[in-house]
Design a protein around this motif. Structure first.
Motif, short mmCIF file in Angstrom:
data_model
loop_
_atom_site.label_atom_id
_atom_site.label_comp_id
_atom_site.label_asym_id
_atom_site.label_seq_id
_atom_site.Cartn_x
_atom_site.Cartn_y
_atom_site.Cartn_z
N LEU A 44 -2.01 7.61 5.73
CA LEU A 44 -1.01 8.60 5.36
C LEU A 44 -0.90 8.73 3.85
N ARG A 45 -0.99 7.61 3.14
CA ARG A 45 -0.93 7.65 1.68
C ARG A 45 -2.16 8.35 1.11
N GLN A 46 -3.32 8.15 1.72
CA GLN A 46 -4.52 8.84 1.27
C GLN A 46 -4.41 10.34 1.49
N ALA A 47 -3.83 10.74 2.62
CA ALA A 47 -3.63 12.17 2.87
C ALA A 47 -2.67 12.77 1.84
N TYR A 48 -1.64 12.01 1.47
CA TYR A 48 -0.67 12.48 0.48
C TYR A 48 -1.29 12.58 -0.92
N ASP A 49 -2.06 11.57 -1.31
CA ASP A 49 -2.63 11.56 -2.66
C ASP A 49 -3.72 12.61 -2.83
N THR A 50 -4.54 12.82 -1.80
CA THR A 50 -5.63 13.79 -1.91
C THR A 50 -5.21 15.21 -1.56
N GLY A 51 -4.09 15.35 -0.86
CA GLY A 51 -3.66 16.67 -0.44
C GLY A 51 -4.48 17.23 0.69
N LYS A 52 -5.24 16.38 1.37
CA LYS A 52 -6.09 16.81 2.47
C LYS A 52 -5.60 16.19 3.78
N ARG A 53 -5.44 17.00 4.79
CA ARG A 53 -5.02 16.48 6.09
C ARG A 53 -6.18 15.83 6.84
N TRP A 54 -7.37 16.42 6.70
CA TRP A 54 -8.53 15.90 7.41
C TRP A 54 -9.46 15.20 6.43
N PRO A 55 -9.98 14.03 6.74
CA PRO A 55 -9.92 13.32 8.03
C PRO A 55 -8.83 12.25 8.11
N ARG B 14 -2.65 -0.20 8.10
CA ARG B 14 -3.77 0.74 7.98
C ARG B 14 -3.32 2.16 8.27
N PHE B 15 -2.40 2.33 9.18
CA PHE B 15 -1.82 3.65 9.47
C PHE B 15 -1.13 4.21 8.22
N LEU B 16 -0.37 3.36 7.52
CA LEU B 16 0.30 3.80 6.30
C LEU B 16 -0.71 4.10 5.19
N GLN B 17 -1.80 3.36 5.15
CA GLN B 17 -2.83 3.63 4.15
C GLN B 17 -3.41 5.03 4.31
N VAL C 175 0.80 -1.22 0.00
CA VAL C 175 0.00 0.00 0.00
C VAL C 175 0.83 1.28 0.00
N PRO C 176 1.89 1.40 0.80
CA PRO C 176 2.61 2.69 0.82
C PRO C 176 3.22 3.08 -0.52
N PHE C 177 3.35 2.13 -1.44
CA PHE C 177 4.04 2.39 -2.70
C PHE C 177 3.09 2.64 -3.86
N ARG C 178 1.79 2.72 -3.61
CA ARG C 178 0.82 2.99 -4.67
C ARG C 178 -0.44 3.57 -4.05
N PRO C 179 -1.30 4.20 -4.87
CA PRO C 179 -2.53 4.78 -4.34
C PRO C 179 -3.44 3.73 -3.71
N VAL C 180 -4.22 4.16 -2.73
CA VAL C 180 -5.12 3.26 -2.01
C VAL C 180 -6.49 3.28 -2.67
N ASN C 181 -6.99 2.10 -3.05
CA ASN C 181 -8.34 2.00 -3.61
C ASN C 181 -9.30 1.43 -2.57
N PHE C 182 -10.55 1.23 -2.98
CA PHE C 182 -11.56 0.75 -2.03
C PHE C 182 -11.21 -0.64 -1.52
N ARG C 183 -10.71 -1.52 -2.39
CA ARG C 183 -10.37 -2.88 -1.96
C ARG C 183 -9.27 -2.86 -0.92
N ASP C 184 -8.27 -2.00 -1.11
CA ASP C 184 -7.19 -1.92 -0.14
C ASP C 184 -7.69 -1.46 1.23
N ALA C 185 -8.54 -0.44 1.23
CA ALA C 185 -9.09 0.04 2.50
C ALA C 185 -9.97 -1.02 3.17
N PHE C 186 -10.72 -1.76 2.37
CA PHE C 186 -11.57 -2.82 2.92
C PHE C 186 -10.73 -3.92 3.54
N VAL C 187 -9.67 -4.33 2.84
CA VAL C 187 -8.77 -5.36 3.38
C VAL C 187 -8.10 -4.87 4.66
#
Length: 218
Positions: free
Chosen positions: A148-159, A143-146, A67-79
């Protein structure tokens, strides 16, 4: 019927319930061997059919370790969410697998019996001090890394950073609790455990499940 020991006046339960249960086991098969037989079947089913099992384990690896090396999709978050919910059962599976391997090694080498295998696993410093805490930490860490990756890809700190903080605190509490016995856990750990639990409940209820959403009147 239960047999009463005349010398002590106590009921000998072993001669009643225990004998009834073990009577279903063939005399030539010790009762403690039965769990190993059942586990053998479970292990075979976890590998066969090979194609489906390979795809299953590949999906888990893609949803966690990579996960830390690519964008997070719905399947990744579900897993990731599923793995964090199964932290305790996964630790139990690892403990059972260690017992199974130890028992088989003792049977093959003829160096110790099943009682000794259970003692070795229950008192293993490597298992209880390193392997099980690591197994409990990894799903929370991934899940913690996921998040962080979502915050990086979206450019949003919250949530995302708030969600990352939830998994970080949960992981630290679990790690400390598994590496310290009950007598070594002080007031600081109790306060941290309580605060982390309350934060997780509030976050799940408000942010994830949206049970307490306040909608302003128009």
């Amino acid at each position: 019927e239960p047999i009463i020991d005349e010398s002590t006046g106590k009921i000998d339960i072993k001669n009643d319930a225990y004998t009834t249960l073990t009577s279903m086991t063939p005399p030539q098969v010790p009762p403690k061997v039965l769990p190993l037989i059942f586990l053998s079947g479970t292990l075979v089913r976890s590998l066969i059919p090979r194609k489906q099992r390979t795809r299953f384990y590949k999906t888990i690896m893609q949803g966690t370790a990579s996960v830390p090396f690519r964008p997070v999709n719905f399947r990744d978050a579900f897993v990731g969410d599923t793995m964090t919910s199964l932290v305790r059962p996964i630790a139990d599976v690892v403990f059972t697998l260690c017992y199974y391997i130890t028992a088989i090694r003792g049977f093959v080498t003829q160096k110790f019996d099943l009682d000794m295998a259970g003692y070795l696993v229950s008192n293993s410093v490597a298992l209880h001090g390193w392997i099980l805490p690591l197994v409990a930490m990894l799903p929370l860490w991934f899940r913690f890394l996921q998040t962080l990756r979502q915050a990086y890809d979206t450019g949003k700190r919250w949530p995302y950073l708030g969600n990352a903080f939830k998994y970080l605190t949960a992981g630290l509490v679990v790690l400390y609790g598994m590496t310290h016995s009950t007598g070594d856990r002080g007031v600081g750990w109790m306060v941290s455990f309580t605060a982390a639990t309350i934060f997780q409940i509030v976050w799940d209820a408000v942010m994830d499940w949206e049970l307490l959403v306040i909608v302003p009147k128009e």
